[in-house]
Write an enzyme that holds these catalytic residues in place. Structure first.
Site, PDB file in Angstrom:
ATOM      1  N   TYR A 259      -9.903  -3.267  -0.559  1.00 31.41           N
ATOM      2  CA  TYR A 259     -11.097  -3.277   0.283  1.00 31.41           C
ATOM      3  C   TYR A 259     -12.133  -2.344  -0.339  1.00 31.41           C
ATOM      4  O   TYR A 259     -13.323  -2.512  -0.167  1.00 31.41           O
ATOM      5  CB  TYR A 259     -10.779  -2.747   1.697  1.00 31.41           C
ATOM      6  CG  TYR A 259      -9.829  -3.584   2.486  1.00 31.41           C
ATOM      7  CD1 TYR A 259     -10.302  -4.546   3.360  1.00 31.41           C
ATOM      8  CD2 TYR A 259      -8.458  -3.412   2.370  1.00 31.41           C
ATOM      9  CE1 TYR A 259      -9.432  -5.318   4.116  1.00 31.41           C
ATOM     10  CE2 TYR A 259      -7.577  -4.173   3.116  1.00 31.41           C
ATOM     11  CZ  TYR A 259      -8.074  -5.120   3.976  1.00 31.41           C
ATOM     12  OH  TYR A 259      -7.213  -5.881   4.715  1.00 31.41           O
TER      13      TYR A 259
ATOM     14  N   TRP B 123      -0.257   6.320   4.775  1.00 34.01           N
ATOM     15  CA  TRP B 123      -0.376   5.888   6.173  1.00 34.01           C
ATOM     16  C   TRP B 123       0.830   5.119   6.691  1.00 34.01           C
ATOM     17  O   TRP B 123       0.910   4.855   7.883  1.00 34.01           O
ATOM     18  CB  TRP B 123      -1.660   5.076   6.391  1.00 34.01           C
ATOM     19  CG  TRP B 123      -1.941   4.053   5.347  1.00 34.01           C
ATOM     20  CD1 TRP B 123      -1.546   2.752   5.340  1.00 34.01           C
ATOM     21  CD2 TRP B 123      -2.698   4.245   4.157  1.00 34.01           C
ATOM     22  NE1 TRP B 123      -1.994   2.118   4.215  1.00 34.01           N
ATOM     23  CE2 TRP B 123      -2.714   3.019   3.465  1.00 34.01           C
ATOM     24  CE3 TRP B 123      -3.367   5.335   3.594  1.00 34.01           C
ATOM     25  CZ2 TRP B 123      -3.358   2.849   2.250  1.00 34.01           C
ATOM     26  CZ3 TRP B 123      -4.007   5.163   2.389  1.00 34.01           C
ATOM     27  CH2 TRP B 123      -4.016   3.936   1.731  1.00 34.01           C
TER      28      TRP B 123
ATOM     29  N   GLU C 101      -4.558  -8.374  -0.545  1.00 30.46           N
ATOM     30  CA  GLU C 101      -5.215  -8.096   0.736  1.00 30.46           C
ATOM     31  C   GLU C 101      -6.614  -7.573   0.459  1.00 30.46           C
ATOM     32  O   GLU C 101      -6.810  -6.705  -0.377  1.00 30.46           O
ATOM     33  CB  GLU C 101      -4.432  -7.070   1.558  1.00 30.46           C
ATOM     34  CG  GLU C 101      -4.942  -6.909   2.970  1.00 30.46           C
ATOM     35  CD  GLU C 101      -4.113  -5.928   3.785  1.00 30.46           C
ATOM     36  OE1 GLU C 101      -4.726  -5.114   4.508  1.00 30.46           O
ATOM     37  OE2 GLU C 101      -2.876  -5.949   3.700  1.00 30.46           O
TER      38      GLU C 101
ATOM     39  N   GLU D 198       0.833  -1.218   0.000  1.00 28.89           N
ATOM     40  CA  GLU D 198       0.000   0.000   0.000  1.00 28.89           C
ATOM     41  C   GLU D 198       0.864   1.263   0.000  1.00 28.89           C
ATOM     42  O   GLU D 198       0.519   2.273   0.611  1.00 28.89           O
ATOM     43  CB  GLU D 198      -0.981  -0.025   1.182  1.00 28.89           C
ATOM     44  CG  GLU D 198      -1.905  -1.231   1.133  1.00 28.89           C
ATOM     45  CD  GLU D 198      -2.830  -1.368   2.336  1.00 28.89           C
ATOM     46  OE1 GLU D 198      -2.857  -0.484   3.211  1.00 28.89           O
ATOM     47  OE2 GLU D 198      -3.548  -2.395   2.395  1.00 28.89           O
TER      48      GLU D 198
ATOM     49  N   TRP E 103      -7.686 -10.189   5.246  1.00 27.78           N
ATOM     50  CA  TRP E 103      -7.025  -9.633   6.413  1.00 27.78           C
ATOM     51  C   TRP E 103      -7.497 -10.297   7.690  1.00 27.78           C
ATOM     52  O   TRP E 103      -8.401 -11.106   7.710  1.00 27.78           O
ATOM     53  CB  TRP E 103      -7.224  -8.115   6.437  1.00 27.78           C
ATOM     54  CG  TRP E 103      -6.324  -7.403   7.410  1.00 27.78           C
ATOM     55  CD1 TRP E 103      -6.702  -6.463   8.323  1.00 27.78           C
ATOM     56  CD2 TRP E 103      -4.911  -7.551   7.579  1.00 27.78           C
ATOM     57  NE1 TRP E 103      -5.613  -6.023   9.046  1.00 27.78           N
ATOM     58  CE2 TRP E 103      -4.496  -6.684   8.609  1.00 27.78           C
ATOM     59  CE3 TRP E 103      -3.942  -8.352   6.976  1.00 27.78           C
ATOM     60  CZ2 TRP E 103      -3.182  -6.581   9.036  1.00 27.78           C
ATOM     61  CZ3 TRP E 103      -2.623  -8.249   7.399  1.00 27.78           C
ATOM     62  CH2 TRP E 103      -2.271  -7.360   8.416  1.00 27.78           C
ATOM     63  N   ARG E 104      -6.968  -9.932   8.784  1.00 25.19           N
ATOM     64  CA  ARG E 104      -7.061 -10.589  10.079  1.00 25.19           C
ATOM     65  C   ARG E 104      -8.402 -10.419  10.790  1.00 25.19           C
ATOM     66  O   ARG E 104      -9.193  -9.557  10.459  1.00 25.19           O
ATOM     67  CB  ARG E 104      -5.989 -10.039  10.975  1.00 25.19           C
ATOM     68  CG  ARG E 104      -6.326  -8.584  11.319  1.00 25.19           C
ATOM     69  CD  ARG E 104      -5.233  -7.913  12.032  1.00 25.19           C
ATOM     70  NE  ARG E 104      -5.640  -6.576  12.382  1.00 25.19           N
ATOM     71  CZ  ARG E 104      -6.118  -6.241  13.556  1.00 25.19           C
ATOM     72  NH1 ARG E 104      -6.271  -7.130  14.491  1.00 25.19           N
ATOM     73  NH2 ARG E 104      -6.448  -5.012  13.807  1.00 25.19           N
TER      74      ARG E 104
END
Length: 178
Positions: A88, A18, A129, A13, A164-165
């Site tokens: 996402y 971020w 992801e 990313e 993802w988690r």
């Protein structure tokens, strides 16, 4: 003993702001230099030869069908094995305010982009992801994720999907379920 291949996805990313390695925190040239240094150090100096390097920008920071946007920070064919995408955004994220049909179209476009580029470059395409926090849409797996991957011959080239988690209120003070 044959080495076991391991997918290594450093600096994911990178087109977002971020992470310290992200756009706006370092230049595109610095990112490329960092990526190449990492590969050369591990491969050439430490003799680690079982890593598959996955390049994975974030979809929310690019147009879904823009090769130029996708290749921002691309370190070169000799430094990447997998062309991935962290997405996402087109799969029900609360940040994406576009209508659901538009999100579905953009998801397919983004998969077509990495599928086409991977074919041209001799790389492995992957959805590196994704997920939907709290999974509030009961048929998300089949009608959003699988439907996009199964849209056409190019999207079906996606080799793997990483979701993802999970965490829960006891662990993190919030529900986080992908």
């Amino acid at each position: 003993v044959a080495p076991i291949p391991v997918i290594f996805r450093p600096y994911h990313e990178h087109n977002g702001d971020w992470f310290w390695w992200g756009k706006g925190n370092i230049t595109e040239e610095q990112f490329v230099e960092l990526w190449r240094f990492t590969v050369e150090y591990l491969r050439d100096h430490r003799q680690v030869h079982n890593l598959l390097y996955a390049f994975s920008p974030d979809r929310s920071r690019m147009r879904p069908d823009s090769e130029e946007d996708y290749l921002y920070g691309f370190p070169g064919d000799g430094y990447v094995d997998i062309l991935g995408l962290d997405n996402y955004y087109d799969l029900g994220s609360h940040w994406n305010k576009a209508p659901v049909d538009r999100q579905k179209e953009d998801f397919v476009k983004s998969l077509e982009l990495i599928g086409r580029l991977a074919r041209e470059k001799g790389k492995i395409p992957a959805l590196t992801e994704t997920g939907l926090d709290r999974l509030e849409y009961p048929v998300w797996w089949t009608q959003r994720l699988l439907a996009g991957i199964d849209a056409n011959d190019t999207t079906r080239r996606i080799a793997y999907v990483l979701v993802w988690r999970n965490a829960n209120r006891e662990v993190e003070g919030r529900d986080h379920f992908h």
